[in-house]
Motif scaffolding. Structure first.
Motif, mmCIF file in Angstrom:
data_model
loop_
_atom_site.group_PDB
_atom_site.id
_atom_site.type_symbol
_atom_site.label_atom_id
_atom_site.label_comp_id
_atom_site.label_asym_id
_atom_site.label_seq_id
_atom_site.Cartn_x
_atom_site.Cartn_y
_atom_site.Cartn_z
ATOM 1 N N LYS A 150 0.860 -1.182 0.000
ATOM 2 C CA LYS A 150 0.000 0.000 0.000
ATOM 3 C C LYS A 150 0.893 1.227 0.000
ATOM 4 O O LYS A 150 1.945 1.225 0.647
ATOM 5 C CB LYS A 150 -0.922 -0.007 1.219
ATOM 6 C CG LYS A 150 -1.774 -1.252 1.341
ATOM 7 C CD LYS A 150 -2.653 -1.226 2.583
ATOM 8 C CE LYS A 150 -3.823 -0.265 2.410
ATOM 9 N NZ LYS A 150 -4.824 -0.407 3.497
ATOM 10 N N SER A 167 0.485 -7.087 -10.512
ATOM 11 C CA SER A 167 -0.795 -7.167 -9.819
ATOM 12 C C SER A 167 -1.529 -8.418 -10.245
ATOM 13 O O SER A 167 -1.357 -8.911 -11.361
ATOM 14 C CB SER A 167 -1.654 -5.938 -10.141
ATOM 15 O OG SER A 167 -2.925 -6.031 -9.531
ATOM 16 N N LYS A 169 -4.735 -8.579 -10.697
ATOM 17 C CA LYS A 169 -5.631 -8.083 -11.744
ATOM 18 C C LYS A 169 -5.157 -6.669 -12.080
ATOM 19 O O LYS A 169 -4.279 -6.466 -12.889
ATOM 20 C CB LYS A 169 -7.092 -8.103 -11.275
ATOM 21 C CG LYS A 169 -7.672 -9.515 -11.136
ATOM 22 C CD LYS A 169 -9.165 -9.465 -10.952
ATOM 23 C CE LYS A 169 -9.788 -10.856 -11.001
ATOM 24 N NZ LYS A 169 -9.666 -11.607 -9.772
ATOM 25 N N ARG A 170 -5.759 -5.686 -11.420
ATOM 26 C CA ARG A 170 -5.337 -4.291 -11.558
ATOM 27 C C ARG A 170 -5.138 -3.720 -10.167
ATOM 28 O O ARG A 170 -5.833 -4.104 -9.224
ATOM 29 C CB ARG A 170 -6.409 -3.465 -12.288
ATOM 30 C CG ARG A 170 -6.656 -3.909 -13.726
ATOM 31 C CD ARG A 170 -5.623 -3.352 -14.660
ATOM 32 N NE ARG A 170 -5.925 -3.661 -16.051
ATOM 33 C CZ ARG A 170 -5.206 -3.224 -17.077
ATOM 34 N NH1 ARG A 170 -4.135 -2.474 -16.845
ATOM 35 N NH2 ARG A 170 -5.521 -3.551 -18.307
ATOM 36 N N PRO A 171 -4.194 -2.805 -9.984
ATOM 37 C CA PRO A 171 -4.038 -2.192 -8.655
ATOM 38 C C PRO A 171 -5.314 -1.451 -8.245
ATOM 39 O O PRO A 171 -6.031 -0.905 -9.091
ATOM 40 C CB PRO A 171 -2.870 -1.208 -8.852
ATOM 41 C CG PRO A 171 -2.171 -1.676 -10.077
ATOM 42 C CD PRO A 171 -3.207 -2.296 -10.938
ATOM 43 N N THR A 172 -5.598 -1.468 -6.936
ATOM 44 C CA THR A 172 -6.722 -0.694 -6.408
ATOM 45 C C THR A 172 -6.273 0.749 -6.239
ATOM 46 O O THR A 172 -5.221 1.025 -5.652
ATOM 47 C CB THR A 172 -7.184 -1.263 -5.058
ATOM 48 O OG1 THR A 172 -7.591 -2.618 -5.243
ATOM 49 C CG2 THR A 172 -8.344 -0.467 -4.502
ATOM 50 N N LEU A 173 -7.093 1.676 -6.719
ATOM 51 C CA LEU A 173 -6.726 3.100 -6.734
ATOM 52 C C LEU A 173 -7.856 3.915 -6.128
ATOM 53 O O LEU A 173 -9.028 3.737 -6.477
ATOM 54 C CB LEU A 173 -6.481 3.534 -8.184
ATOM 55 C CG LEU A 173 -5.924 4.929 -8.437
ATOM 56 C CD1 LEU A 173 -4.498 5.037 -7.933
ATOM 57 C CD2 LEU A 173 -5.968 5.246 -9.934
ATOM 58 N N SER A 174 -7.523 4.804 -5.186
ATOM 59 C CA SER A 174 -8.541 5.697 -4.618
ATOM 60 C C SER A 174 -7.909 7.053 -4.301
ATOM 61 O O SER A 174 -6.762 7.114 -3.842
ATOM 62 C CB SER A 174 -9.163 5.088 -3.358
ATOM 63 O OG SER A 174 -8.162 4.782 -2.412
ATOM 64 N N TYR A 182 -3.069 9.890 -4.514
ATOM 65 C CA TYR A 182 -3.885 8.698 -4.650
ATOM 66 C C TYR A 182 -3.302 7.586 -3.774
ATOM 67 O O TYR A 182 -2.087 7.466 -3.646
ATOM 68 C CB TYR A 182 -3.932 8.224 -6.105
ATOM 69 C CG TYR A 182 -4.776 9.104 -7.006
ATOM 70 C CD1 TYR A 182 -6.082 8.740 -7.337
ATOM 71 C CD2 TYR A 182 -4.260 10.286 -7.515
ATOM 72 C CE1 TYR A 182 -6.859 9.543 -8.159
ATOM 73 C CE2 TYR A 182 -5.032 11.095 -8.337
ATOM 74 C CZ TYR A 182 -6.328 10.715 -8.656
ATOM 75 O OH TYR A 182 -7.090 11.526 -9.468
ATOM 76 N N ILE A 184 -2.758 3.625 -3.433
ATOM 77 C CA ILE A 184 -2.675 2.446 -4.293
ATOM 78 C C ILE A 184 -2.397 1.226 -3.428
ATOM 79 O O ILE A 184 -1.602 1.294 -2.489
ATOM 80 C CB ILE A 184 -1.534 2.584 -5.331
ATOM 81 C CG1 ILE A 184 -1.787 3.787 -6.254
ATOM 82 C CG2 ILE A 184 -1.395 1.310 -6.159
ATOM 83 C CD1 ILE A 184 -0.651 4.016 -7.250
ATOM 84 N N GLU A 185 -3.057 0.119 -3.732
ATOM 85 C CA GLU A 185 -2.698 -1.138 -3.097
ATOM 86 C C GLU A 185 -2.711 -2.257 -4.133
ATOM 87 O O GLU A 185 -3.519 -2.257 -5.060
ATOM 88 C CB GLU A 185 -3.612 -1.475 -1.924
ATOM 89 C CG GLU A 185 -5.084 -1.625 -2.234
ATOM 90 C CD GLU A 185 -5.883 -1.934 -0.987
ATOM 91 O OE1 GLU A 185 -6.566 -2.979 -0.977
ATOM 92 O OE2 GLU A 185 -5.804 -1.156 -0.023
ATOM 93 N N THR A 186 -1.775 -3.196 -3.978
ATOM 94 C CA THR A 186 -1.635 -4.292 -4.923
ATOM 95 C C THR A 186 -0.933 -5.462 -4.254
ATOM 96 O O THR A 186 -0.239 -5.294 -3.245
ATOM 97 C CB THR A 186 -0.845 -3.825 -6.171
ATOM 98 O OG1 THR A 186 -0.886 -4.845 -7.166
ATOM 99 C CG2 THR A 186 0.594 -3.518 -5.826
#
Length: 218
Positions: A150, A167, A169-174, A182, A184-186
């Motif tokens: 993270k 990753s 799938k795809r990194p989580t972005l908020s 932003y 990011i977690e992966t």
């Protein structure tokens, strides 16, 4: 195979003491003997093993009468005082070598599997329970060797950081509240993380956290 049980294979667990791989049921003798094959073992030899039925069948197929001795563990330590030959399960052969033994034949190869009683697996309630066990076991195994990363990243460095991240799938972005940062977690391989973190820091990532993962359920 040793007990002759007829079972249903539920899942290949693919793990061992040394990591994923195959285990082997082997025939071993003292290194000092001029024997290079199980076919060279003398009739009447004492054979210690935790797998008497498989061993008896193996030597019967070779046409060599032997004395099977059931072993309650530490089989490799019984040569040559208590037995002449060892049939034992091994991954690397290191324990056998430490006890002065050499492998002269491989009887069979195997992997760790989750198996179930056929009648139980056909029963709806028990089938669901077995499947639940399978799900949890495989989830733990998928998590082995993985960590969760993270970090906070400024918008200007976002594309560069994301391009570096492996990753599932795809990194989580908020977006962080009221900033141009932003979160990011992966999920990444543990083997890569020590090389990856300094590069992420250099590229602009901040507040980097590495967290252990106990289960991954797809």
């Amino acid at each position: 195979m040793e007990s002759g049980a007829i079972v249903t294979k539920v899942a290949d667990l693919n793990y061992g003491k040394q990591g994923p791989g195959v285990v082997k049921l082997v025939v071993a003798v003292p290194e000092s003997l001029e024997i290079s094959s199980a076919r060279m073992i003398k009739p009447g030899s004492r054979v210690a093993t935790e797998y008497p039925n498989l061993t008896q069948s193996y030597f019967s197929n070779l046409g060599i009468p032997v004395e099977i001795q059931f072993s309650f563990g530490a089989t490799e330590a019984k040569v040559p005082e208590l037995t002449d030959v060892v049939v034992d399960l091994t991954e690397t052969g290191s324990t056998l070598r430490k006890n002065g033994l050499k492998i002269i034949d491989v009887m069979l190869e195997s992997t760790s599997e989750l198996i179930a009683n056929k009648k139980s697996f056909a029963d709806k309630k028990k089938h669901d329970d077995i499947t639940a066990v399978q799900t949890l076991l495989l989830a733990v195994m998928r998590a082995r060797g993985k960590v969760l990363l993270k970090m906070n990243v400024p918008e200007a460095a976002l594309d560069a950081v994301i391009s570096m991240l492996p990753s599932m799938k795809r990194p989580t972005l908020s977006k962080l509240y009221n900033t141009d940062y932003y979160a990011i977690e992966t999920v990444v391989d543990r083997s890569q993380v020590n090389l990856l973190i300094p590069q992420l820091k250099k590229t602009g990532a901040e507040d980097i956290l590495e967290l252990a993962i106990s289960k991954i359920v797809p």
